[in-house]
Design a protein around this motif. Structure first.
Motif, PDB file in Angstrom:
ATOM      1  N   SER A  31      54.316  77.333 -73.322  1.00 49.81           N
ATOM      2  CA  SER A  31      53.247  77.385 -74.335  1.00 49.81           C
ATOM      3  C   SER A  31      51.883  77.223 -73.668  1.00 49.81           C
ATOM      4  O   SER A  31      50.896  77.829 -74.097  1.00 49.81           O
ATOM      5  N   ILE A  32      51.840  76.443 -72.581  1.00 49.82           N
ATOM      6  CA  ILE A  32      50.569  76.302 -71.850  1.00 49.82           C
ATOM      7  C   ILE A  32      50.243  77.630 -71.147  1.00 49.82           C
ATOM      8  O   ILE A  32      49.088  78.076 -71.125  1.00 49.82           O
ATOM      9  N   ARG A  33      51.269  78.274 -70.601  1.00 50.27           N
ATOM     10  CA  ARG A  33      51.032  79.552 -69.902  1.00 50.27           C
ATOM     11  C   ARG A  33      50.462  80.601 -70.864  1.00 50.27           C
ATOM     12  O   ARG A  33      49.533  81.332 -70.519  1.00 50.27           O
ATOM     13  N   VAL A  34      51.006  80.611 -72.061  1.00 51.12           N
ATOM     14  CA  VAL A  34      50.524  81.589 -73.050  1.00 51.12           C
ATOM     15  C   VAL A  34      49.042  81.316 -73.373  1.00 51.12           C
ATOM     16  O   VAL A  34      48.214  82.226 -73.414  1.00 51.12           O
ATOM     17  N   ARG A  35      48.728  80.034 -73.547  1.00 48.17           N
ATOM     18  CA  ARG A  35      47.313  79.704 -73.824  1.00 48.17           C
ATOM     19  C   ARG A  35      46.433  80.066 -72.619  1.00 48.17           C
ATOM     20  O   ARG A  35      45.360  80.658 -72.772  1.00 48.17           O
ATOM     21  N   PHE A  36      46.915  79.714 -71.415  1.00 52.17           N
ATOM     22  CA  PHE A  36      46.138  80.013 -70.205  1.00 52.17           C
ATOM     23  C   PHE A  36      45.861  81.519 -70.099  1.00 52.17           C
ATOM     24  O   PHE A  36      44.776  81.940 -69.709  1.00 52.17           O
ATOM     25  N   ALA A  37      46.896  82.317 -70.423  1.00 58.69           N
ATOM     26  CA  ALA A  37      46.740  83.774 -70.267  1.00 58.69           C
ATOM     27  C   ALA A  37      45.637  84.281 -71.190  1.00 58.69           C
ATOM     28  O   ALA A  37      44.904  85.214 -70.831  1.00 58.69           O
ATOM     29  N   SER A  38      45.469  83.658 -72.359  1.00 57.16           N
ATOM     30  CA  SER A  38      44.413  84.160 -73.247  1.00 57.16           C
ATOM     31  C   SER A  38      43.068  83.510 -72.942  1.00 57.16           C
ATOM     32  O   SER A  38      42.029  84.146 -73.025  1.00 57.16           O
ATOM     33  N   GLU A  39      43.064  82.239 -72.512  1.00 53.66           N
ATOM     34  CA  GLU A  39      41.762  81.565 -72.295  1.00 53.66           C
ATOM     35  C   GLU A  39      41.250  81.689 -70.863  1.00 53.66           C
ATOM     36  O   GLU A  39      40.061  81.478 -70.620  1.00 53.66           O
ATOM     37  N   ARG A  40      42.139  81.932 -69.892  1.00 53.58           N
ATOM     38  CA  ARG A  40      41.796  82.061 -68.463  1.00 53.58           C
ATOM     39  C   ARG A  40      40.913  80.906 -67.963  1.00 53.58           C
ATOM     40  O   ARG A  40      39.848  81.115 -67.357  1.00 53.58           O
ATOM     41  N   PRO A  41      41.335  79.651 -68.166  1.00 50.30           N
ATOM     42  CA  PRO A  41      40.473  78.517 -67.791  1.00 50.30           C
ATOM     43  C   PRO A  41      40.333  78.315 -66.283  1.00 50.30           C
ATOM     44  O   PRO A  41      39.471  77.547 -65.846  1.00 50.30           O
ATOM     45  N   LEU A  42      41.184  78.976 -65.486  1.00 48.86           N
ATOM     46  CA  LEU A  42      41.150  78.758 -64.031  1.00 48.86           C
ATOM     47  C   LEU A  42      40.607  79.984 -63.297  1.00 48.86           C
ATOM     48  O   LEU A  42      40.823  80.117 -62.082  1.00 48.86           O
TER      49      LEU A  42
END
Ligand SMILES: NC(=O)c1ccc[n+]([C@@H]2O[C@H](COP(=O)([O-])OP(=O)(O)OC[C@H]3O[C@@H](n4cnc5c(N)ncnc54)[C@H](O)[C@@H]3O)[C@@H](O)[C@H]2O)c1
Length: 417
Positions: A31-42
């Motif tokens: 679920s974190i990966r899915v959020r990361f993929a849309s928000e690109r925080p890194l």
């Protein structure tokens, strides 16, 4: 991205299957990966990780890469490297990997150097190797660091020693001490996987045996609990009176290691210290005793003293079982050469356990990218908000709902009167 060094890229399809299998049991990280993929925080951040190269770690690397990071990985222990996973990460996910199962110390050091050459801004360590090399031999790169995370007790000991000397140059988040991490990784995870490693290597029946756990910390408690669950008589050896008392109140026998030495059938060291089992213990042990270590380094069992005691020679009797013949009708069986038995002889923690650790890692990296520049150069606890978020996501994945405080309860708890 630099070029990878893995055993055989032909293994990539097997590795990908393993990564997907693990992913299915890692709903929190997913679920974190899915959020990361849309928000690109890194986005654009250079991240270096020195962790065990397993399918679970691969899913953490995927999450960081989907968050936009430029990720490189090397092995925290050559014996735990899964060559097929290393192959899949490079081949299917475009992640730089430097890891070959069973490689020697020189190759291991070269892998760490290769990652440091990539000028990381965030490091993920399991034993503090990346940060040690950066502090020891790359002082010019220290100013580029936003911070690091540390996955293990032993790594934190090293980093706190560096901090005490006033030399730690970046913030470090003690992922190892997050509550969700300790509960799942150290307690449930190592508890189960240490027994699994011992059983895979020996196929012993534990019921009725005397099982000695040396060190009753977070990890030792899990090992003791699971050994009792398998029907063994469990003895705990400790140096800390509080922990020893806790073990006794939990119903375990507690005694000095010298005394336990003549009683035990299986011994597991899990202290983070050195020379926990040594010559004075070997000379009292029974024929056939099994010695295993679940602590980070292979120094908890005094291997030099064991070799010296083996006047009748040493031979490998099974994969991961070396038999030391003491020359007096007694043989001691050392598992996995005294290295972490759950990783060397087993598969390490189940994916569901690593899900919690690596969810903490992923959120800790995000925190360092957002706030690393504001944090002091010190070892910091993982923010409570991250711990609670990981627990919340895990409960959600289990379909468990909980109550929340009412406003009146909140006011009551906040009020001094
Ligand atoms: N195998 C794994 O997968 C795994 C997982 C987590 C932690 N670890 C490692 O396990 C070790 C312990 O970690 P922890 O989190 O439980 O640490 P901890 O500090 O919670 O517990 C260690 C315990 O060992 C006791 N101890 C120290 N020296 C002792 C001695 N000579 N005899 C008996 N007891 C002694 C301490 O008093 C303490 O209670 C570390 O090396 C850590 O890196 C391994």
């Amino acid at each position: 991205m630099g070029s990878s060094r893995v055993a055989d890229t032909g293994l990539a399809a097997d590795g990908q299957a393993r990564i997907e299998w693990a992913d299915a049991q890692m709903p929190v990280l997913r679920s974190i990966r899915v959020r990361f993929a849309s928000e690109r925080p890194l986005a654009g951040v250079r991240v270096a990780a020195c962790l065990h190269v397993t399918a679970e770690t691969a899913n953490l690397m995927r999450a960081l890469a989907d968050g936009g990071a430029d990720v490189a990985l090397c092995a925290a222990n050559p014996l735990s490297t899964r060559d097929e996973v290393a192959a899949a990460l490079t081949h299917h996910h475009g992640i730089e990997v430097h890891a070959v199962r069973g490689e020697d110390g020189a190759a291991y050091a070269a892998n760490v150097t290769a990652l440091v050459d990539g000028r990381p801004q965030v490091t993920l360590d399991d034993g503090a190797d990346l940060l040690s090399v950066l502090h020891d031999s790359r002082p010019s790169q220290l100013s580029e660091l936003l911070g690091g995370t540390e996955e293990t007790t032993t790594g934190l000991l090293r980093l706190r020693a560096l901090e005490a000397e006033g030399r730690l140059a970046c913030p470090v988040l003690a992922v190892n001490e997050a509550r969700t991490e300790r509960l799942f990784n150290d307690h449930y995870g190592t508890g189960q996987s240490t027994l699994d490693g011992i059983l895979r290597a020996t196929n012993l029946l534990l019921a009725g045996r005397t099982f000695v756990v040396l060190g009753y910390g977070w990890t030792g408690k899990g090992v003791a609990l699971r050994a009792r669950g398998a029907g063994a008589q469990v003895i705990v050896c400790e140096v800390d009176p509080m922990r020893a008392l806790e073990a006794r109140m939990e119903g375990f026998e507690v005694m000095p290691a010298r005394e336990a030495a003549s009683r035990g059938d299986v011994f597991v060291t899990v202290t983070g210290s050195r020379d926990v089992l040594t010559g004075v213990h070997f000379e009292r042990m029974k024929d056939g005793a099994v010695l295993a270590n679940a602590g980070h380094f292979d120094i908890e069992i005094d291997l030099e003293a064991l070799r010296a005691a083996a006047t009748g020679g040493v031979r490998e009797v099974l994969p991961f079982v070396e038999q030391y013949d003491l020359g007096d009708e007694r043989r001691l069986n050392l598992l996995a050469s005294g290295r972490v038995v759950n990783l060397a002889a087993g598969e390490g923690h189940p994916a569901a356990v690593m899900d919690m650790s690596f969810a903490n890692q992923a959120l800790a990296v995000e925190h360092l990218v957002r706030h690393g520049a504001e944090l002091a150069a010190a070892v910091h606890p993982v923010p409570e908000t991250i711990d609670r978020e990981v627990a919340r996501l895990k409960l959600a994945s289990l379909g468990v709902e909980i109550d929340s405080l009412t406003e009146a309860q909140r006011d009551y708890l906040r009020s001094w009167s």
